[in-house]
Write a protein that holds these residues in place. Structure first.
Motif, PDB file in Angstrom:
ATOM      1  N   GLU A   7      60.058  19.692  -5.249  1.00 43.85           N
ATOM      2  CA  GLU A   7      60.601  20.886  -4.587  1.00 43.85           C
ATOM      3  C   GLU A   7      60.643  22.102  -5.503  1.00 43.85           C
ATOM      4  OE1 GLU A   7      64.331  20.163  -2.664  1.00 43.85           O
ATOM      5  OE2 GLU A   7      63.556  18.410  -1.596  1.00 43.85           O
ATOM      6  N   ASP A   8      60.773  21.885  -6.809  1.00 46.57           N
ATOM      7  CA  ASP A   8      60.860  23.012  -7.742  1.00 46.57           C
ATOM      8  C   ASP A   8      59.493  23.575  -8.142  1.00 46.57           C
ATOM      9  OD1 ASP A   8      59.862  21.070  -9.443  1.00 46.57           O
ATOM     10  OD2 ASP A   8      61.509  21.176 -10.882  1.00 46.57           O
ATOM     11  N   GLY A   9      58.420  23.061  -7.529  1.00 43.80           N
ATOM     12  CA  GLY A   9      57.076  23.555  -7.824  1.00 43.80           C
ATOM     13  C   GLY A   9      56.339  22.736  -8.865  1.00 43.80           C
ATOM     14  N   SER A  10      57.038  21.839  -9.548  1.00 42.87           N
ATOM     15  CA  SER A  10      56.387  20.967 -10.525  1.00 42.87           C
ATOM     16  C   SER A  10      55.760  19.778  -9.789  1.00 42.87           C
ATOM     17  CB  SER A  10      57.407  20.476 -11.557  1.00 42.87           C
ATOM     18  OG  SER A  10      58.357  19.620 -10.942  1.00 42.87           O
ATOM     19  N   SER A  11      55.152  18.890 -10.533  1.00 42.35           N
ATOM     20  CA  SER A  11      54.612  17.670  -9.935  1.00 42.35           C
ATOM     21  C   SER A  11      54.679  16.533 -10.942  1.00 42.35           C
ATOM     22  CB  SER A  11      53.171  17.872  -9.455  1.00 42.35           C
ATOM     23  OG  SER A  11      52.338  18.268 -10.515  1.00 42.35           O
ATOM     24  N   ILE A  12      54.728  15.339 -10.412  1.00 49.43           N
ATOM     25  CA  ILE A  12      54.735  14.132 -11.231  1.00 49.43           C
ATOM     26  C   ILE A  12      53.426  13.406 -10.968  1.00 49.43           C
ATOM     27  CG2 ILE A  12      55.835  11.893 -11.599  1.00 49.43           C
ATOM     28  CD1 ILE A  12      58.497  13.294 -10.888  1.00 49.43           C
ATOM     29  N   LEU A  13      52.774  13.007 -12.054  1.00 46.26           N
ATOM     30  CA  LEU A  13      51.536  12.233 -11.964  1.00 46.26           C
ATOM     31  C   LEU A  13      51.855  10.803 -12.367  1.00 46.26           C
ATOM     32  CD1 LEU A  13      49.074  14.666 -13.785  1.00 46.26           C
ATOM     33  CD2 LEU A  13      49.751  14.660 -11.394  1.00 46.26           C
ATOM     34  N   LEU A  57      46.421  22.777 -10.714  1.00 44.18           N
ATOM     35  CA  LEU A  57      45.926  21.516 -10.148  1.00 44.18           C
ATOM     36  C   LEU A  57      45.605  21.684  -8.668  1.00 44.18           C
ATOM     37  CD1 LEU A  57      45.360  18.479 -10.379  1.00 44.18           C
ATOM     38  CD2 LEU A  57      47.783  18.098  -9.854  1.00 44.18           C
ATOM     39  N   LYS A  58      46.508  22.308  -7.929  1.00 46.33           N
ATOM     40  CA  LYS A  58      46.269  22.512  -6.498  1.00 46.33           C
ATOM     41  C   LYS A  58      45.020  23.362  -6.272  1.00 46.33           C
ATOM     42  CE  LYS A  58      51.007  22.070  -4.761  1.00 46.33           C
ATOM     43  NZ  LYS A  58      52.146  22.798  -4.150  1.00 46.33           N
ATOM     44  N   ASN A  59      44.784  24.356  -7.125  1.00 45.96           N
ATOM     45  CA  ASN A  59      43.581  25.180  -7.001  1.00 45.96           C
ATOM     46  C   ASN A  59      42.314  24.358  -7.233  1.00 45.96           C
ATOM     47  OD1 ASN A  59      44.996  27.523  -6.367  1.00 45.96           O
ATOM     48  ND2 ASN A  59      45.111  28.191  -8.493  1.00 45.96           N
ATOM     49  N   VAL A  60      42.361  23.445  -8.185  1.00 43.55           N
ATOM     50  CA  VAL A  60      41.205  22.588  -8.448  1.00 43.55           C
ATOM     51  C   VAL A  60      40.932  21.669  -7.253  1.00 43.55           C
ATOM     52  CG1 VAL A  60      40.382  20.643  -9.848  1.00 43.55           C
ATOM     53  CG2 VAL A  60      41.420  22.619 -10.959  1.00 43.55           C
ATOM     54  N   ASN A 114      38.004  14.497   0.532  1.00 43.75           N
ATOM     55  CA  ASN A 114      37.228  15.523  -0.153  1.00 43.75           C
ATOM     56  C   ASN A 114      36.621  14.958  -1.426  1.00 43.75           C
ATOM     57  OD1 ASN A 114      36.102  18.020  -0.699  1.00 43.75           O
ATOM     58  ND2 ASN A 114      37.989  18.975  -1.398  1.00 43.75           N
ATOM     59  N   GLU A 115      35.443  15.464  -1.771  1.00 45.53           N
ATOM     60  CA  GLU A 115      34.777  15.117  -3.026  1.00 45.53           C
ATOM     61  C   GLU A 115      34.322  16.405  -3.690  1.00 45.53           C
ATOM     62  OE1 GLU A 115      31.609  12.328  -2.359  1.00 45.53           O
ATOM     63  OE2 GLU A 115      33.012  10.682  -2.016  1.00 45.53           O
ATOM     64  N   ILE A 116      34.608  16.516  -4.976  1.00 42.55           N
ATOM     65  CA  ILE A 116      34.239  17.699  -5.747  1.00 42.55           C
ATOM     66  C   ILE A 116      33.317  17.261  -6.875  1.00 42.55           C
ATOM     67  CG2 ILE A 116      35.121  19.523  -7.262  1.00 42.55           C
ATOM     68  CD1 ILE A 116      37.745  19.391  -5.637  1.00 42.55           C
ATOM     69  N   THR A 117      32.187  17.945  -6.994  1.00 43.27           N
ATOM     70  CA  THR A 117      31.237  17.633  -8.063  1.00 43.27           C
ATOM     71  C   THR A 117      31.057  18.807  -9.026  1.00 43.27           C
ATOM     72  OG1 THR A 117      29.402  18.301  -6.626  1.00 43.27           O
ATOM     73  CG2 THR A 117      29.963  15.947  -6.674  1.00 43.27           C
ATOM     74  N   ASP A 118      31.729  19.910  -8.767  1.00 43.72           N
ATOM     75  CA  ASP A 118      31.629  21.099  -9.613  1.00 43.72           C
ATOM     76  C   ASP A 118      32.121  20.782 -11.022  1.00 43.72           C
ATOM     77  OD1 ASP A 118      31.331  24.083  -9.961  1.00 43.72           O
ATOM     78  OD2 ASP A 118      33.459  23.823 -10.444  1.00 43.72           O
ATOM     79  N   SER A 119      31.271  20.970 -12.018  1.00 43.42           N
ATOM     80  CA  SER A 119      31.614  20.598 -13.397  1.00 43.42           C
ATOM     81  C   SER A 119      32.778  21.422 -13.948  1.00 43.42           C
ATOM     82  CB  SER A 119      30.392  20.706 -14.308  1.00 43.42           C
ATOM     83  OG  SER A 119      29.902  22.036 -14.334  1.00 43.42           O
ATOM     84  N   LYS A 120      32.907  22.683 -13.549  1.00 44.78           N
ATOM     85  CA  LYS A 120      34.029  23.502 -14.025  1.00 44.78           C
ATOM     86  C   LYS A 120      35.350  22.976 -13.468  1.00 44.78           C
ATOM     87  CE  LYS A 120      31.476  27.750 -14.776  1.00 44.78           C
ATOM     88  NZ  LYS A 120      31.294  29.153 -14.433  1.00 44.78           N
ATOM     89  N   ALA A 121      35.369  22.595 -12.205  1.00 52.57           N
ATOM     90  CA  ALA A 121      36.583  22.045 -11.596  1.00 52.57           C
ATOM     91  C   ALA A 121      36.955  20.723 -12.263  1.00 52.57           C
ATOM     92  CB  ALA A 121      36.384  21.846 -10.097  1.00 52.57           C
ATOM     93  N   ILE A 122      35.965  19.902 -12.559  1.00 52.75           N
ATOM     94  CA  ILE A 122      36.215  18.609 -13.195  1.00 52.75           C
ATOM     95  C   ILE A 122      36.764  18.800 -14.604  1.00 52.75           C
ATOM     96  CG2 ILE A 122      35.059  16.547 -14.115  1.00 52.75           C
ATOM     97  CD1 ILE A 122      33.321  16.610 -11.531  1.00 52.75           C
TER      98      ILE A 122
END
Length: 136
Positions: free
Chosen positions: A99-105, A131-134, A44-52
């Protein structure tokens, strides 16, 4: 003569529109390791400036942590925010959903993301949901 005027108008308009484009693309993919090496299958590629901009805010507000003791071999997602006009990648992160809903970057210093050595960050459950929504 009239055709030339229209040609100039159309070319001018095209240049103006091209100048307004940000040239930024958020690429999303799944990392893999196989017998030929490591890589990412971008899907996937997103170019929407609000999402970015939302992505920038999420990454900026992530808390840096020490290397987690246990982390899956492969991350769930890889993201790369690229400035196509400059040919550079502004943000690169491997994302590990927990698993607890958090994420590691994970910012891989080898690939040159942000110019820093390997760094780890954590997002709480709310930030991870954003983040998942973006990334959808």
């Amino acid at each position: 003569m009239n055709k030339y005027i229209w040609l100039v108008v159309i070319l001018s308009f095209s240049v103006i529109l091209a100048g307004c484009a940000t040239g930024e693309v958020l690429r999303i993919g799944t990392p893999f390791t196989d017998e030929e090496g490591e890589g990412v299958n971008f899907y996937n590629e997103i170019t929407d400036s609000k999402a970015i901009e939302s992505l920038r805010d999420i990454v900026k507000n992530a808390d840096e942590i020490d290397r987690p003791k246990e982390l899956k071999k492969e991350s769930d997602v890889f993201i790369s925010l690229d400035e196509t006009k400059k040919g550079i990648s502004e943000i690169q992160r491997y994302i590990y959903y927990q698993e607890d809903g958090s994420s590691i970057l994970f910012a891989d210093g080898v690939s040159g993301s942000d110019g820093f050595p390997n760094r780890y960050f954590i997002l709480n459950e709310k930030q991870t949901t954003e983040l998942k929504n973006v990334l959808q």
